[in-house]
Design a protein around this motif. Sequence first.
Motif, mmCIF file in Angstrom:
data_model
loop_
_atom_site.group_PDB
_atom_site.id
_atom_site.type_symbol
_atom_site.label_atom_id
_atom_site.label_comp_id
_atom_site.label_asym_id
_atom_site.label_seq_id
_atom_site.Cartn_x
_atom_site.Cartn_y
_atom_site.Cartn_z
ATOM 1 N N GLY A 41 17.052 -7.492 25.813
ATOM 2 C CA GLY A 41 15.466 -7.394 26.155
ATOM 3 C C GLY A 41 14.981 -8.597 26.561
ATOM 4 O O GLY A 41 15.367 -9.602 26.285
ATOM 5 N N GLY A 42 13.540 -8.456 27.057
ATOM 6 C CA GLY A 42 12.776 -9.435 27.668
ATOM 7 C C GLY A 42 11.815 -9.971 26.619
ATOM 8 O O GLY A 42 11.617 -11.044 26.337
ATOM 9 N N SER A 43 11.116 -9.098 25.900
ATOM 10 C CA SER A 43 9.950 -9.197 25.183
ATOM 11 C C SER A 43 10.148 -9.136 23.888
ATOM 12 O O SER A 43 9.982 -9.856 22.992
ATOM 13 C CB SER A 43 8.701 -8.562 25.648
ATOM 14 O OG SER A 43 8.776 -7.351 25.887
ATOM 15 N N THR A 44 10.591 -7.831 23.469
ATOM 16 C CA THR A 44 10.871 -7.419 22.418
ATOM 17 C C THR A 44 12.388 -6.396 22.109
ATOM 18 O O THR A 44 12.442 -5.832 23.175
ATOM 19 C CB THR A 44 9.801 -6.744 21.517
ATOM 20 O OG1 THR A 44 9.371 -5.699 21.914
ATOM 21 C CG2 THR A 44 8.596 -7.526 21.479
ATOM 22 N N VAL A 45 12.859 -6.590 21.103
ATOM 23 C CA VAL A 45 13.799 -5.604 20.786
ATOM 24 C C VAL A 45 13.563 -4.684 19.362
ATOM 25 O O VAL A 45 13.505 -5.514 18.366
ATOM 26 C CB VAL A 45 15.473 -6.100 20.729
ATOM 27 C CG1 VAL A 45 16.330 -4.714 20.381
ATOM 28 C CG2 VAL A 45 15.740 -6.434 22.100
ATOM 29 N N THR A 46 13.258 -3.507 19.273
ATOM 30 C CA THR A 46 13.018 -2.801 18.036
ATOM 31 C C THR A 46 13.654 -1.664 17.768
ATOM 32 O O THR A 46 13.871 -0.840 18.495
ATOM 33 C CB THR A 46 11.226 -2.628 18.224
ATOM 34 O OG1 THR A 46 10.767 -3.642 18.426
ATOM 35 C CG2 THR A 46 10.924 -1.874 16.830
ATOM 36 N N ASN A 47 14.106 -1.664 16.470
ATOM 37 C CA ASN A 47 15.052 -0.614 16.107
ATOM 38 C C ASN A 47 14.567 -0.087 14.830
ATOM 39 O O ASN A 47 14.103 -0.576 13.851
ATOM 40 C CB ASN A 47 16.616 -1.055 15.921
ATOM 41 C CG ASN A 47 17.289 -0.020 15.303
ATOM 42 O OD1 ASN A 47 17.679 1.084 15.885
ATOM 43 N ND2 ASN A 47 17.780 -0.283 13.986
#
Length: 252
Positions: A41-47
Amino acid sequence: MKRLTTICLVAGFAMAVLLYGSSTVLAGPSLGTAASFGVLGGSTVTNSGNTIINGDLGLYSGTSITGFPPGTVNGTVHQTDTVAAQAQTDLTTAYNALAGLSPSVTLPGTLGNLTLTAGVYDFTGGTALLTGVLTLSGPGDFVFQIASALTTTTGTVLTIGGADAGNVYWQVGSSATISGTPFEGNILALASITLNGGTLDGRALAKAAVTISAAETINVPTTTTTVPVPGAILLGSIGAGLVGWLRKRGTL
């Protein structure tokens, strides 16, 4: 002697065409360091949920990776480091290379059940909605150029007959939302990617956010992955011209 020289020249050129067209080293720019990532990801990675990433997880230049745990990364997490930075650079290079290919077939914006062979495809209206089973059949590279959004609802992607997820590319000009499962291929999105649970045999590579809203299993392909360019076609055209020139000279 002249005829023997000509035969050797043509044979050598034919071998060069063969090697250029088939070699993963010479085929064109590769995913580079981005190839090891299941999610980038560039800005965020959310799981959310018990996601499993069988590959690396990366983020640059953002600083927020959340949801691991409960998610599991069977690789290395690169959060705002030099490895993730280089992977984002390589992602941009690969994206631009894919976008620069000339499409051979234009598909309708909504896809139902369909079987395709290797090629470069774009879409009417610049969007792709997959609602049925898309079957990719046979060896070679499958490139899907989507100017705007890619969306799957109940749609799935399957590979058969020698097709491989590592050689399937989804070049997406804005965002991809994947709800159908299984899904095959490398998603390269200029904006965001949302995975709504299931199985991705490929990579989720985004210049902005990656959101995994439900448990997802992401399997990075083990094949050598390179971005295809029409080099073999170019060499073949030159070869045809060479043969014609030699015939005019009376040496072939």
